[in-house]
Design a protein around this motif. Structure first.
Motif, PDB file in Angstrom:
ATOM      1  N   MET A  78       0.823  -1.196   0.000  1.00 31.57           N
ATOM      2  CA  MET A  78       0.000   0.000   0.000  1.00 31.57           C
ATOM      3  C   MET A  78       0.867   1.261   0.000  1.00 31.57           C
ATOM      4  N   LEU A  79       1.940   1.227   0.763  1.00 30.84           N
ATOM      5  CA  LEU A  79       2.858   2.367   0.788  1.00 30.84           C
ATOM      6  C   LEU A  79       3.487   2.605  -0.574  1.00 30.84           C
ATOM      7  N   LEU A  80       3.807   1.509  -1.284  1.00 33.07           N
ATOM      8  CA  LEU A  80       4.383   1.638  -2.623  1.00 33.07           C
ATOM      9  C   LEU A  80       3.390   2.276  -3.595  1.00 33.07           C
ATOM     10  N   ILE A  81       2.110   1.930  -3.468  1.00 31.25           N
ATOM     11  CA  ILE A  81       1.086   2.519  -4.343  1.00 31.25           C
ATOM     12  C   ILE A  81       0.967   4.017  -4.091  1.00 31.25           C
ATOM     13  N   TYR A  82       0.970   4.406  -2.807  1.00 36.19           N
ATOM     14  CA  TYR A  82       0.901   5.837  -2.488  1.00 36.19           C
ATOM     15  C   TYR A  82       2.124   6.575  -3.027  1.00 36.19           C
ATOM     16  N   LEU A  83       3.290   5.934  -2.960  1.00 34.16           N
ATOM     17  CA  LEU A  83       4.509   6.561  -3.460  1.00 34.16           C
ATOM     18  C   LEU A  83       4.447   6.763  -4.964  1.00 34.16           C
ATOM     19  N   ILE A  84       3.928   5.774  -5.695  1.00 33.72           N
ATOM     20  CA  ILE A  84       3.796   5.892  -7.150  1.00 33.72           C
ATOM     21  C   ILE A  84       2.815   7.004  -7.507  1.00 33.72           C
ATOM     22  N   ILE A  85       1.688   7.090  -6.771  1.00 35.79           N
ATOM     23  CA  ILE A  85       0.708   8.152  -7.050  1.00 35.79           C
ATOM     24  C   ILE A  85       1.311   9.517  -6.781  1.00 35.79           C
ATOM     25  N   PHE A  86       2.084   9.639  -5.714  1.00 34.45           N
ATOM     26  CA  PHE A  86       2.705  10.918  -5.373  1.00 34.45           C
ATOM     27  C   PHE A  86       3.708  11.334  -6.447  1.00 34.45           C
ATOM     28  N   ILE A  87       4.539  10.390  -6.901  1.00 35.89           N
ATOM     29  CA  ILE A  87       5.529  10.712  -7.941  1.00 35.89           C
ATOM     30  C   ILE A  87       4.836  11.097  -9.238  1.00 35.89           C
ATOM     31  N   SER A  88       3.756  10.391  -9.591  1.00 34.28           N
ATOM     32  CA  SER A  88       3.024  10.727 -10.820  1.00 34.28           C
ATOM     33  C   SER A  88       2.408  12.112 -10.736  1.00 34.28           C
ATOM     34  N   ALA A  89       1.870  12.445  -9.561  1.00 34.15           N
ATOM     35  CA  ALA A  89       1.282  13.782  -9.403  1.00 34.15           C
ATOM     36  C   ALA A  89       2.336  14.865  -9.511  1.00 34.15           C
ATOM     37  N   GLU A  90       3.515  14.641  -8.914  1.00 36.36           N
ATOM     38  CA  GLU A  90       4.582  15.625  -9.009  1.00 36.36           C
ATOM     39  C   GLU A  90       5.054  15.796 -10.447  1.00 36.36           C
ATOM     40  N   LEU A  91       5.165  14.678 -11.163  1.00 33.41           N
ATOM     41  CA  LEU A  91       5.567  14.779 -12.570  1.00 33.41           C
ATOM     42  C   LEU A  91       4.514  15.499 -13.390  1.00 33.41           C
ATOM     43  N   ASN A  92       3.247  15.279 -13.075  1.00 33.18           N
ATOM     44  CA  ASN A  92       2.182  15.959 -13.801  1.00 33.18           C
ATOM     45  C   ASN A  92       2.219  17.446 -13.569  1.00 33.18           C
ATOM     46  N   LEU A  93       2.494  17.855 -12.315  1.00 35.07           N
ATOM     47  CA  LEU A  93       2.605  19.278 -12.013  1.00 35.07           C
ATOM     48  C   LEU A  93       3.822  19.880 -12.679  1.00 35.07           C
ATOM     49  N   ALA A  94       4.919  19.144 -12.715  1.00 35.25           N
ATOM     50  CA  ALA A  94       6.145  19.676 -13.305  1.00 35.25           C
ATOM     51  C   ALA A  94       6.034  19.819 -14.806  1.00 35.25           C
ATOM     52  N   HIS A  95       5.169  18.985 -15.441  1.00 36.82           N
ATOM     53  CA  HIS A  95       5.073  18.984 -16.900  1.00 36.82           C
ATOM     54  C   HIS A  95       3.788  19.643 -17.378  1.00 36.82           C
ATOM     55  N   ARG A  96       3.228  20.530 -16.590  1.00 37.67           N
ATOM     56  CA  ARG A  96       1.932  21.093 -16.949  1.00 37.67           C
ATOM     57  C   ARG A  96       1.992  22.006 -18.159  1.00 37.67           C
ATOM     58  N   ASP A  97       3.168  22.499 -18.543  1.00 32.57           N
ATOM     59  CA  ASP A  97       3.285  23.403 -19.683  1.00 32.57           C
ATOM     60  C   ASP A  97       3.905  22.726 -20.895  1.00 32.57           C
ATOM     61  N   THR A  98       3.928  21.408 -20.946  1.00 26.88           N
ATOM     62  CA  THR A  98       4.573  20.688 -22.041  1.00 26.88           C
ATOM     63  C   THR A  98       3.558  20.299 -23.102  1.00 26.88           C
ATOM     64  N   ILE A  99       4.009  20.248 -24.355  1.00 26.52           N
ATOM     65  CA  ILE A  99       3.170  19.924 -25.511  1.00 26.52           C
ATOM     66  C   ILE A  99       3.938  18.954 -26.396  1.00 26.52           C
ATOM     67  N   PRO A 100       3.300  17.926 -26.962  1.00 26.14           N
ATOM     68  CA  PRO A 100       3.995  17.002 -27.872  1.00 26.14           C
ATOM     69  C   PRO A 100       4.405  17.699 -29.164  1.00 26.14           C
ATOM     70  N   VAL A 101       5.459  17.158 -29.792  1.00 26.91           N
ATOM     71  CA  VAL A 101       5.970  17.684 -31.062  1.00 26.91           C
ATOM     72  C   VAL A 101       6.296  16.509 -31.979  1.00 26.91           C
ATOM     73  N   PHE A 102       5.843  16.586 -33.229  1.00 25.19           N
ATOM     74  CA  PHE A 102       6.234  15.651 -34.270  1.00 25.19           C
ATOM     75  C   PHE A 102       7.259  16.338 -35.165  1.00 25.19           C
ATOM     76  N   LEU A 103       8.398  15.675 -35.398  1.00 23.36           N
ATOM     77  CA  LEU A 103       9.434  16.166 -36.296  1.00 23.36           C
ATOM     78  C   LEU A 103       9.371  15.334 -37.567  1.00 23.36           C
ATOM     79  N   ILE A 104       8.952  15.952 -38.667  1.00 18.35           N
ATOM     80  CA  ILE A 104       8.764  15.259 -39.950  1.00 18.35           C
ATOM     81  C   ILE A 104      10.017  15.470 -40.787  1.00 18.35           C
ATOM     82  N   ASP A 105      10.677  14.363 -41.125  1.00 19.72           N
ATOM     83  CA  ASP A 105      11.967  14.432 -41.832  1.00 19.72           C
ATOM     84  C   ASP A 105      12.060  13.240 -42.781  1.00 19.72           C
TER      85      ASP A 105
END
Length: 485
Positions: free
Chosen positions: A1-28
Motif C-alpha cells: 500500500m505504501l508503494l502505491i501511495y509513493l507511485i501516485i505521489f511521484i506521478s502527481a509531481e511529474l504531472n505538475l512539473a510537466h503542466r506546460d509541455t506539448i507534444p511535437v512531431f518532427l517530420i523528416d
C-alpha cells in the motif's frame, strides 16, 4: 500500500512539473536528422534549450522548414481513436519508417518556434480540407500552417483531416524545394493544464502594486498595465516589454507597431494643429490584421491620455481577445514642417530639424500661398522613419506618489513622471470622470444634512396655529370638559 501511495505521489509531481509541455512531431522524410537523439519516454521533459538545439540543427540541415500548429494539442490527442482507428494514419506510418520523430513533452515549443521563425505577412497560411496547396515562395525559408476546423466534427475526425493536410502540404513543398524539407507539428496551448496552487498558511508576503511596463519610442511614450490574452480555455498574462518592430512617422500621422510573443499591436495616430488623436488600435497575427478597435481619443500637444478602463481587442479569427487593463499614451509632434508654418518641436533637442528638399509651390496669386499649396498638392518630401525598439525596463513610477498617483489629482498610474532619457509624460487627460472615496464620503455627508434640513422644513410647514385667540375686551373663552365619570 505504501508503494502505491509513493507511485501516485511521484506521478502527481511529474504531472505538475510537466503542466506546460506539448507534444511535437518532427517530420523528416529525407532523414537528414537521423543522428538526432530523442528520448521517447513520456515521463521525460524536453527542455527549451535542447529543443532550440533541435530547431537550429533543422535550419542548418534543411532548405525549407514548415511549422504546422494546432490551437489546442496534448498527448491525449495523439492517443485518440475512433471506429476507424488512429486519426494520424500518415504520421503513424512515418514513425514506423523512421521518417517522423515523436517528442512527447516539450516545454512551450510553439513559443520558441515563434521567436526563432518570426511570422511574416506572406508566409502564414490557414488551410482547410478544400484549400489548394499553392503557396510555395522561394523567398521564404519557412512557412506557418494553421488549420481551419469545420463544424459538427469529432476530435478524431478533425485530427484525421489535419493529418491529410500535413501530408499534402509537405509533399508539395518537398517537390518544389531545392533541398531537404523539415517540418514541426505541434500546438499553441495544452488544454490539459494542471495549475499548482501556492498556499501559505502563515504570514503572506507583501504584495506590490503592478507598475506595468514603459515603452519609449522615437515617436511616443506608452505605459501598459496588465496585458493579457483570453481564450476559451486559458488566460495568459504578459509582463515582458514588447518589441517595437516598426514605426512610421510622418508630418500628420504616426503608426507604431509593437510585438508580443503571439500577436502584434498597431497604434495609429493622427496629428492636428492643436493636438493629437489616437484613431484606432489594430491587432495583428503574422503581419495580418485580425481585429481593430476604434478609439478616436486624444489630447492637446504635450498632454498625455490615460484610461483606467480595459482596452479590449477582439480577434475575429478565433474569438480570443487581447486586453490592456490600463494604459497611458502620449505621442510627440513630428519634426516635419512646411515653409511658413510655425512648427514647434515637442521632441528632445538631440533631433535635428527637417532639411528642406525643395521650394513650395506658388499659390493662385503668384505668392507662396500655403493653403493653396496644400490644396493643390505639396512638393515637399515627407519623411518616413522606421525605427527599432528601445526597451526601457529601468523606468519605474511609484504608484500612489506625487500628484499623478492613485487617488491623487492625476491619472492614477504612476508618480510625477520625472524625465527619462529626454522624454517624459506631460499633464494627463483622464478618459473617465474623476471620482474617489473622498468625494463619495462628502456626497454622503451632504445627503444626510439635506435629509435633516428637509425633515425640519416639513415639520415647520406641518405646525398649525389656533383658529381663535383670547380678546381682553371681548367675551372670555371658556373651555368646557366633559366628565366621563
Amino acid at each position: 500500500m505504501l508503494l502505491i501511495y509513493l507511485i501516485i505521489f511521484i506521478s502527481a509531481e511529474l504531472n505538475l512539473a510537466h503542466r506546460d509541455t506539448i507534444p511535437v512531431f518532427l517530420i523528416d522524410y529525407e532523414r537528414v536528422m537521423d543522428r538526432l537523439f530523442i528520448d521517447t519516454n513520456p515521463f521525460t521533459k524536453t527542455s527549451t534549450t535542447y529543443f532550440a538545439d533541435i530547431v537550429h540543427d533543422a535550419i542548418k540541415l534543411s532548405e525549407i522548414v514548415i511549422i504546422f500548429a494546432e490551437e489546442l494539442f496534448c498527448a491525449e490527442d495523439v492517443s485518440t481513436k475512433d471506429k476507424l482507428g488512429t486519426p494520424y494514419h500518415h504520421l503513424g506510418k512515418g514513425l514506423q519508417e523512421n521518417k517522423v520523430k515523436y517528442i512527447p513533452n516539450v516545454v512551450e515549443p510553439f513559443k520558441l518556434l515563434n521567436q526563432i521563425f518570426r511570422p511574416q505577412h506572406n508566409n502564414v497560411f490557414y488551410f482547410s480540407s478544400g484549400t489548394k496547396q499553392q503557396m510555395f515562395d522561394g523567398h521564404f525559408k519557412y512557412f506557418y500552417i494553421f488549420f481551419q476546423d469545420g463544424a459538427n466534427e469529432t476530435r478524431a475526425e478533425t485530427l484525421r483531416r489535419h493529418d491529410l493536410i500535413i501530408r499534402e502540404v509537405y509533399f508539395v513543398v518537398r517537390q518544389l524545394a531545392l533541398g531537404p524539407v523539415v517540418a514541426f507539428y505541434t500546438g499553441k496551448t495544452n488544454p490539459v493544464v494542471v495549475e499548482k496552487i501556492d498556499y501559505s498558511p502563515f504570514r503572506p508576503s507583501p504584495t506590490r502594486a503592478n507598475l506595468g511596463v514603459n515603452i519609449e519610442t522615437d515617436g511616443a511614450l506608452f505605459r501598459f498595465i496588465e496585458v493579457h490574452t483570453e481564450t476559451p480555455v486559458r488566460r495568459a498574462t504578459f509582463k515582458q516589454l514588447p518589441t517595437v518592430t516598426e514605426e512610421t512617422w510622418t508630418r500628420d500621422k504616426l503608426i507604431t507597431n509593437m510585438a508580443y510573443t503571439d500577436f502584434e499591436l498597431s497604434f495609429n495616430f493622427s496629428f492636428k494643429k492643436d493636438g493629437w488623436i489616437l484613431e484606432n488600435v489594430a491587432l495583428l497575427e503574422g503581419g495580418e490584421e485580425v481585429g481593430r478597435t476604434e478609439m478616436a481619443v486624444g489630447a492637446p500637444w504635450m498632454w498625455a491620455y490615460y484610461c483606467g478602463e480595459p482596452l479590449v481587442l477582439l480577434n475575429t479569427r478565433d474569438g480570443s481577445a487581447v486586453t490592456i487593463g490600463q494604459y497611458k499614451i502620449q505621442p510627440f509632434k513630428s519634426n516635419l514642417c512646411y515653409p511658413g508654418e510655425n512648427c514647434y518641436k515637442q521632441t528632445p533637442s538631440r533631433w535635428s530639424a527637417l532639411e528642406k528638399h525643395s521650394e513650395p509651390r506658388a499659390g493662385r496669386n503668384g505668392g507662396s500661398d500655403y493653403n493653396d499649396s496644400i490644396a493643390g498638392g505639396s512638393n515637399w518630401v515627407r519623411d518616413t522613419r522606421r525605427m527599432s525598439a528601445r526597451d526601457d525596463g529601468d523606468k519605474r513610477d511609484d504608484v500612489g506618489g506625487g500628484e499623478d498617483g492613485v487617488g491623487g489629482e492625476g491619472d492614477g498610474v504612476g508618480a510625477d513622471d520625472a524625465p527619462q532619457k529626454g522624454k517624459c509624460f506631460g499633464k494627463t487627460i483622464n478618459c473617465g470622470p474623476y471620482f474617489n472615496t473622498h468625494i463619495l464620503s462628502g456626497l454622503f455627508v451632504v445627503g444626510i444634512c439635506l435629509i435633516i434640513l428637509m425633515y425640519g422644513i416639513v415639520a415647520l410647514y406641518n405646525c398649525s396655529s389656533n383658529d381663535r385667540f383670547d380678546d381682553p375686551y371681548g367675551r372670555t373663552l371658556v373651555v368646557t370638559s366633559v366628565d366621563t365619570h
